[in-house]
Enzyme design. Structure first.
Site, PDB file in Angstrom:
ATOM      1  N   ARG A  50     -48.460  -9.740  26.780  1.00 32.39           N
ATOM      2  CA  ARG A  50     -49.011  -8.871  27.827  1.00 32.39           C
ATOM      3  C   ARG A  50     -48.214  -7.579  27.952  1.00 32.39           C
ATOM      4  O   ARG A  50     -48.712  -6.575  28.430  1.00 32.39           O
ATOM      5  CB  ARG A  50     -49.058  -9.628  29.174  1.00 32.39           C
ATOM      6  CG  ARG A  50     -49.512  -8.780  30.358  1.00 32.39           C
ATOM      7  CD  ARG A  50     -50.059  -9.613  31.521  1.00 32.39           C
ATOM      8  NE  ARG A  50     -49.214 -10.735  31.848  1.00 32.39           N
ATOM      9  CZ  ARG A  50     -48.056 -10.656  32.529  1.00 32.39           C
ATOM     10  NH1 ARG A  50     -47.620  -9.480  32.949  1.00 32.39           N
ATOM     11  NH2 ARG A  50     -47.347 -11.721  32.785  1.00 32.39           N
ATOM     12  N   TYR A  95     -69.949   7.842  37.713  1.00 32.40           N
ATOM     13  CA  TYR A  95     -70.128   7.277  39.060  1.00 32.40           C
ATOM     14  C   TYR A  95     -69.114   6.185  39.392  1.00 32.40           C
ATOM     15  O   TYR A  95     -68.698   6.036  40.534  1.00 32.40           O
ATOM     16  CB  TYR A  95     -71.556   6.779  39.237  1.00 32.40           C
ATOM     17  CG  TYR A  95     -71.905   5.537  38.445  1.00 32.40           C
ATOM     18  CD1 TYR A  95     -72.011   5.589  37.056  1.00 32.40           C
ATOM     19  CD2 TYR A  95     -72.114   4.325  39.070  1.00 32.40           C
ATOM     20  CE1 TYR A  95     -72.310   4.463  36.325  1.00 32.40           C
ATOM     21  CE2 TYR A  95     -72.413   3.185  38.342  1.00 32.40           C
ATOM     22  CZ  TYR A  95     -72.512   3.260  36.968  1.00 32.40           C
ATOM     23  OH  TYR A  95     -72.793   2.142  36.240  1.00 32.40           O
ATOM     24  N   ASP A 116     -60.429  13.424  32.618  1.00 31.21           N
ATOM     25  CA  ASP A 116     -61.208  12.435  31.874  1.00 31.21           C
ATOM     26  C   ASP A 116     -61.830  13.155  30.670  1.00 31.21           C
ATOM     27  O   ASP A 116     -62.692  14.021  30.835  1.00 31.21           O
ATOM     28  CB  ASP A 116     -62.289  11.844  32.791  1.00 31.21           C
ATOM     29  CG  ASP A 116     -63.095  10.734  32.119  1.00 31.21           C
ATOM     30  OD1 ASP A 116     -63.241  10.775  30.882  1.00 31.21           O
ATOM     31  OD2 ASP A 116     -63.610   9.851  32.835  1.00 31.21           O
ATOM     32  N   LYS A 170     -66.867   5.234  23.956  1.00 26.09           N
ATOM     33  CA  LYS A 170     -67.940   6.165  23.646  1.00 26.09           C
ATOM     34  C   LYS A 170     -67.717   6.774  22.258  1.00 26.09           C
ATOM     35  O   LYS A 170     -67.708   6.063  21.279  1.00 26.09           O
ATOM     36  CB  LYS A 170     -68.050   7.225  24.752  1.00 26.09           C
ATOM     37  CG  LYS A 170     -68.001   6.648  26.179  1.00 26.09           C
ATOM     38  CD  LYS A 170     -69.259   5.892  26.563  1.00 26.09           C
ATOM     39  CE  LYS A 170     -69.167   5.126  27.868  1.00 26.09           C
ATOM     40  NZ  LYS A 170     -68.773   5.876  29.041  1.00 26.09           N
TER      41      LYS A 170
HETATM   42  C1  LIG Z   1     -68.078   5.388  30.183  1.00 23.37           C
HETATM   43  C2  LIG Z   1     -67.169   6.286  30.915  1.00 23.37           C
HETATM   44  C3  LIG Z   1     -66.043   5.778  31.556  1.00 23.37           C
HETATM   45  C4  LIG Z   1     -65.739   4.300  31.635  1.00 23.37           C
HETATM   46  O1  LIG Z   1     -65.513   3.705  30.415  1.00 23.37           O
HETATM   47  P1  LIG Z   1     -65.728   2.113  30.188  1.00 23.37           P
HETATM   48  O2  LIG Z   1     -65.179   1.845  28.850  1.00 23.37           O
HETATM   49  O3  LIG Z   1     -67.202   1.863  30.334  1.00 23.37           O
HETATM   50  O4  LIG Z   1     -64.984   1.414  31.276  1.00 23.37           O
HETATM   51  C5  LIG Z   1     -65.209   6.686  32.188  1.00 23.37           C
HETATM   52  N1  LIG Z   1     -65.466   8.000  32.208  1.00 23.37           N
HETATM   53  C6  LIG Z   1     -66.539   8.520  31.610  1.00 23.37           C
HETATM   54  C7  LIG Z   1     -66.779   9.987  31.655  1.00 23.37           C
HETATM   55  C8  LIG Z   1     -67.436   7.680  30.948  1.00 23.37           C
HETATM   56  O5  LIG Z   1     -68.510   8.198  30.369  1.00 23.37           O
END
Ligand SMILES: *Cc1c(COP(=O)(O)O)cnc(C)c1O
Length: 373
Positions: A51, A104, A177, A202
């Site tokens: 961990r 969101y 982000d 993504k």
């Molecule tokens: C999808 C996404 C997240 C969250 O990512 P997960 O892997 O689904 O937890 C955070 N910020 C943005 C802009 C996203 O598109």
């Protein structure tokens, strides 16, 4: 670590995903699957429990740090795992400012969880965000400015340099982000961000087969605080997923380049079509964010937002298209479309967020033509 700008993005990816030269050893690293390690002599630092650390995380983290022009990166099992760890570790009594028009779940976490711990939470839309940071200036406690650009899903672009300056004057932590742009689209640390956080789920991993998140920073104190938060919260990544993510990074710049070219063609094709009310893509010369995007982005990304007249027109488009799968998420090799109003985003019923894949441009445009007919 040096970040020589003369090295191209694909070279950087390939270099970041090979093993260091060691004659007789595998060129590609293998996953280290273990929950524990033989104990080290007392007082010696190193791996001791799964961990806390794992060699496959480190291989991936080195690659992510190099791509984000950072000294350090930390991996998490999802983007939200990374985001919530950052917000927990860095919220120090001041205000947390999040995008009102961004992802969101970040907003929900801030509003419903952080606020429950007595942390002041504010949200602001992209166009008023930098001004909102300026208004934090005389806050008595350090604040956290959590920004997103391009904003998912509307694709407005935030001025990173101006916001970084405003955050510095407010003595606030500036977190960006970087999910939508990826480090091939922009490197926020170069514009003065303290920390980058992203969902590699993504575009970076890009095959729609794993979820993964990371943070990247040049500040050792922040990396240390967030690593501790990861260890105590137990939000850690399986070594196999880390290996799969690392493997995906080798082609990430190549995929991004193709996606940007396809997205540009799709945006230009849809823009001005009679069935289409509006198109947003930072790469469109007519886009309100284009001038700013051209200053701070190296590529405009895989997302195109299109607003059809109404829900029916958008649904017909989804039903007729053969190449755009209706699915949430984005950045993968397959083109997908997501009608965001169904998830409650504050967008019109006919709004689709298109994620452009790596198919051939000619086939994508032919498919759009068919879907609009
Ligand atoms: C999808 C996404 C997240 C969250 O990512 P997960 O892997 O689904 O937890 C955070 N910020 C943005 C802009 C996203 O598109």
């Amino acid at each position: 670590m040096s970040h020589p700008e003369e090295i191209g993005p694909s070279t950087r990816c390939v270099r970041a995903t090979g093993s260091p030269c060691d004659p007789g050893q595998p060129l590609s690293p293998s996953p280290v699957l273990t929950s524990t390690y033989h104990a080290l002599p007392l007082g010696e630092a190193g791996d001791f429990y799964g961990r806390n650390s794992n060699p496959t995380w480190r291989v991936l983290e080195r690659a992510l740090a190099e791509l984000e022009h950072a000294d350090a990166a930390l991996v998490f099992p999802t983007g939200m795992g990374a985001i919530t760890a950052v917000l927990r570790a860095l919220s120090g009594g001041g205000t947390v400012l999040v995008p009102a028009d961004g992802y969101y779940q970040t907003r929900v976490y801030a509003a419903e969880r952080l606020a429950a711990y007595g942390i002041q939470v504010r949200s602001e839309r992209c166009e008023a965000f930098t001004e909102a940071v300026r208004s934090l200036a005389r806050a008595p406690q350090p604040s956290v400015v959590f920004a997103e650009t391009p904003v998912n899903p509307t694709l407005d672009v935030l001025d990173l340099r101006a916001t970084a300056t405003a955050a510095r004057e407010a003595e606030a932590m500036f977190v960006v982000d970087n999910t939508a742009a990826t480090p091939f689209g922009q490197t926020p640390l170069d514009f003065g961000a303290d920390l980058v956080v992203a969902a590699a789920t993504k575009g970076l991993c890009g095959h729609s087969d794993i979820t993964l998140g990371y943070i990247a920073t040049n500040r050792a104190d922040l990396a240390e605080a967030i690593a501790l938060e990861r260890t105590v919260s137990g939000v850690t990544t399986g070594p196999f997923e880390a290996w799969l993510a690392h493997r995906s990074l080798a082609t990430a710049a190549l995929r991004f380049q193709r996606q940007c070219a396809n997205a540009q063609a799709v945006a230009e094709f849809l823009n001005g079509k009679p069935q289409v009310r509006s198109v947003r893509y930072p790469g469109l010369a007519s886009d309100p964010s284009h001038a700013l995007a051209a200053r701070q982005m190296k590529g405009f990304g895989s997302l195109v937002s299109v607003t059809f007249e109404d829900m029916g027109t958008a649904q017909r488009f989804l039903a007729r298209s053969e190449l755009f799968a209706e699915a949430t998420s984005f950045g993968g090799v397959h083109s997908t479309a997501d009608r965001r109003a169904r998830w409650g985003d504050a967008v019109p019923e006919g709004f689709l967020r298109l994620s452009i894949g790596i198919e051939d441009e000619r086939d994508l445009l032919a498919d759009l033509q068919r879907a609009l007919a």
